[in-house]
Design an enzyme around this catalytic site. Structure first.
Site, mmCIF file in Angstrom:
data_model
loop_
_atom_site.group_PDB
_atom_site.id
_atom_site.type_symbol
_atom_site.label_atom_id
_atom_site.label_comp_id
_atom_site.label_asym_id
_atom_site.label_seq_id
_atom_site.Cartn_x
_atom_site.Cartn_y
_atom_site.Cartn_z
ATOM 1 N N THR A 76 2.246 0.795 -5.060
ATOM 2 C CA THR A 76 1.491 -0.352 -4.556
ATOM 3 C C THR A 76 1.666 -1.559 -5.461
ATOM 4 O O THR A 76 1.959 -2.670 -4.998
ATOM 5 C CB THR A 76 -0.006 0.011 -4.442
ATOM 6 O OG1 THR A 76 -0.162 1.088 -3.519
ATOM 7 C CG2 THR A 76 -0.821 -1.183 -3.958
ATOM 8 N N ALA A 108 0.851 -1.199 0.000
ATOM 9 C CA ALA A 108 0.000 0.000 0.000
ATOM 10 C C ALA A 108 0.878 1.237 0.000
ATOM 11 O O ALA A 108 1.885 1.287 0.702
ATOM 12 C CB ALA A 108 -0.922 0.012 1.226
ATOM 13 N N CYS A 109 0.496 2.235 -0.808
ATOM 14 C CA CYS A 109 1.191 3.521 -0.831
ATOM 15 C C CYS A 109 0.148 4.629 -0.697
ATOM 16 O O CYS A 109 -1.054 4.358 -0.794
ATOM 17 C CB CYS A 109 2.014 3.684 -2.107
ATOM 18 S SG CYS A 109 1.039 3.904 -3.619
ATOM 19 N N PRO A 110 0.561 5.872 -0.441
ATOM 20 C CA PRO A 110 -0.414 6.939 -0.183
ATOM 21 C C PRO A 110 -1.451 7.144 -1.275
ATOM 22 O O PRO A 110 -2.625 7.351 -0.985
ATOM 23 C CB PRO A 110 0.471 8.180 -0.017
ATOM 24 C CG PRO A 110 1.761 7.646 0.490
ATOM 25 C CD PRO A 110 1.941 6.327 -0.198
ATOM 26 N N GLY A 163 -2.045 4.894 -3.744
ATOM 27 C CA GLY A 163 -2.608 3.602 -4.136
ATOM 28 C C GLY A 163 -2.572 3.355 -5.626
ATOM 29 O O GLY A 163 -3.435 2.665 -6.159
#
Length: 563
Positions: free
Chosen positions: A119, A111-113, A115
């Protein structure tokens, strides 16, 4: 014939992706089935320098090939593999390496900020490296559209190890009790092999918040620091900003002041975007910062603190302060307040929400709200009235930051600053930020076309993909090039991004939505002025792309083919 494809991770993400795509298409024509489980494979094709010492390949027909030949002539390559593959026997001494002594079944979450890019790129890197080791692996992506490739309870139960590569806080309750290793998407993408080795050696049983945790687990969670908590809030706020900004832009399409006429569609769109979505933006930011810190007990005081930030005029700065204050107060009460067992159930329902909301609310009303509102008002006034020279300087700084680490901490700090300013109806910095963020992948794509002979076949194909990613405002499309040649790629991109940001601010460009790339142009009024904005992006892309095309040293493979 069921065929296992193993690609050495050291060959690079772009080349591996290209080979996998081309061989997959050729395999369908040759009636070969590409599978992931080595136990079911009848034949294994290895792209790399050597065959991995893996007992799972024992007795299977194995073919070791060159990735350049696989990309250039995929159908001929598969034909050679079928005709020349030989039974493989793993060396006796190699039956107990990390892959054999470590876990055989791995589940992972990325998950990344935003998305979007990190990700899925981290997920692919983990899958590639795990399969190379002969592990069974499944990666769940917590992207912008929710959980993809969801891991089932049965798969969790059977897993030996859980790997979490996340830059934001994610719900991990279903992994309670399983050995878990946590890292970032950046490390999972760039140092995959090392991170998997560390996962085997350092994983510890996961206990959800609210239960007893070991000192090691707690210290690791806190080491993530305020940055991860802030990005968690930004990631939940982002869809609200995009939806609200585009609704406002659609309202302006009917006329700048058309929304003032009651009962019109323009008024309804403004009510949806400005009156509802933007009104919830700061509370959602504060609520999920607190949620990241204290889990569910932090959500209520965070949302209340964020709402008070709006009502006191302290905006996104007040919302950030309220979120951190609410999170740490809720966490303090949750961990330090000891009650009799008969009253313990009252803590999450009554005691934590009441006390933390009172403390945060009173602090926002009497201590924080007005001073921060004054600071925000001064910042907004300066941004809206600053001269051209200051605007150009700010645009250059933000543009350079966007191109410094392409999705990393510096990039995300600039992005969060721009998104936060949207709550004050300040749209200029966000325009410069998105324009500059598009430059690195577009520049790399341009360089591969201008100086084709300096790039090998895989890099040329990667350049085409980077062009598409750049148009979508996915800066991470330039990462394969930056990882391979950082000393040339990064300075070129930073200069190009700074130029784009400076031009965008100089012409007074405004962007209503913080994502979407050039496809936002399809929404009337989302970007103004359109022509000047395109000129800014093109200028930065030309400078960065042509500079890198000039500085780039030819690849060995490309030189050999040219000769």
């Amino acid at each position: 014939m069921k065929t296992l494809l193993i690609i050495d991770a050291n060959l690079g993400q772009a080349r591996a992706y290209m080979a996998k795509t081309l061989l997959g298409a050729a395999a369908r024509k040759a009636k070969l089935e590409i599978i992931d489980n080595p136990n079911d494979a009848e034949m294994a094709i290895v792209l790399g320098d050597s065959i991995p010492n893996d007992s799972a390949l024992n007795g299977k027909n194995v073919w070791l090939g060159d990735i350049s030949r696989a990309v250039a002539h995929p159908e001929l390559f598969l034909s050679e593999a079928k005709g020349h593959a030989k039974p493989y026997t793993a060396p006796v001494a190699a039956t107990a390496p990390v892959a054999a002594s470590g876990p055989k079944r791995v589940v992972a979450v990325t998950a990344c900020p935003t998305g979007v890019a990190h990700t899925f790129m981290a997920a692919e890197a983990i899958e590639t490296e795990a399969k190379k080791r002969g592990w069974w692996v499944k990666v769940e992506t917590r992207g912008s559209v929710g959980a993809g490739n969801a891991i089932t309870p049965e798969e969790v139960a059977a897993a030996d190890l859980v790997i979490v590569a996340a830059d934001i806080e994610v719900d991990l309750a279903k992994f309670a009790g399983k050995p878990m290793y946590r890292t970032s998407t950046g490390l999972a993408l760039k140092k995959t092999a090392q991170e998997l080795d560390k996962a085997v050696a350092e994983a510890t049983p996961y206990e959800p918040a609210g239960k007893a945790q070991t000192a090691t687990t707690e210290s690791k969670k806190e080491s993530a620091g305020a940055y991860r908590h802030l990005l968690t809030g930004v990631s939940y706020m982002l869809p609200m900003v995009v939806a609200g900004g585009l609704c406002i832009a659609l309202s302006f399409a009917f006329g700048i002041e058309a929304f003032k006429e009651p009962g019109t569609l323009a008024a309804a769109l403004m009510q949806i975007g400005g009156g509802s979505a933007f009104a919830l933006m700061v509370p959602v930011l504060a609520g999920y910062i607190a949620f990241s810190i204290a889990d569910r007990p932090g959500l209520t005081p965070g949302l209340i603190g964020g709402m008070l930030a709006v009502s006191t005029g302290s905006g996104f700065i007040g919302g950030i302060i309220a979120g951190f204050l609410a999170g740490y107060i809720a966490k303090l009460i949750s961990t330090q307040l000891k009650l009799p067992q008969s009253m313990e159930a009252l803590k999450p329902i009554l005691i934590i929400p009441l006390i933390s909301s009172l403390v945060v609310g009173l602090a926002m009303i009497y201590l924080i709200g007005k001073p921060v509102a004054g600071i925000l008002e001064g910042l907004t006034h300066w941004l809206q009235t600053m001269g051209t020279a200051n605007a150009v300087l700010l645009g250059a700084i933000l543009g350079g930051m966007m191109c410094t680490d392409m999705g990393g901490p510096v990039n995300k700090a600039a992005y969060a600053f721009g998104v936060g300013l949207l709550s004050t109806q300040t749209y200029g910095p966000m325009a410069a930020i998105m324009a500059a963020g598009m430059v690195p992948p577009l520049a790399m794509g341009l360089a591969t076309m201008v100086a084709r002979r300096k790039f090998d076949k895989a890099q040329q194909e990667g350049g085409k993909a980077a062009l598409v990613l750049g148009l979508c405002f996915i800066s991470e499309g330039a990462i394969p090039f930056a990882a391979r040649d950082p000393m040339r790629v990064l300075p070129c991109c930073i200069v190009g991004g700074a130029l784009t940001g400076a031009i965008s601010m100089a012409i007074g460009a405004k962007l209503m939505a913080p994502h979407g790339g050039l496809f936002v142009l399809l929404i009337p009024g989302a970007i103004t002025p359109v022509l000047g904005y395109l000129v800014a992006i093109i200028a930065g892309t030309l400078v960065a792309g042509l500079a890198y095309a000039f500085l780039k040293r030819p690849e060995v493979d490309a030189v050999a083919k040219a000769a």
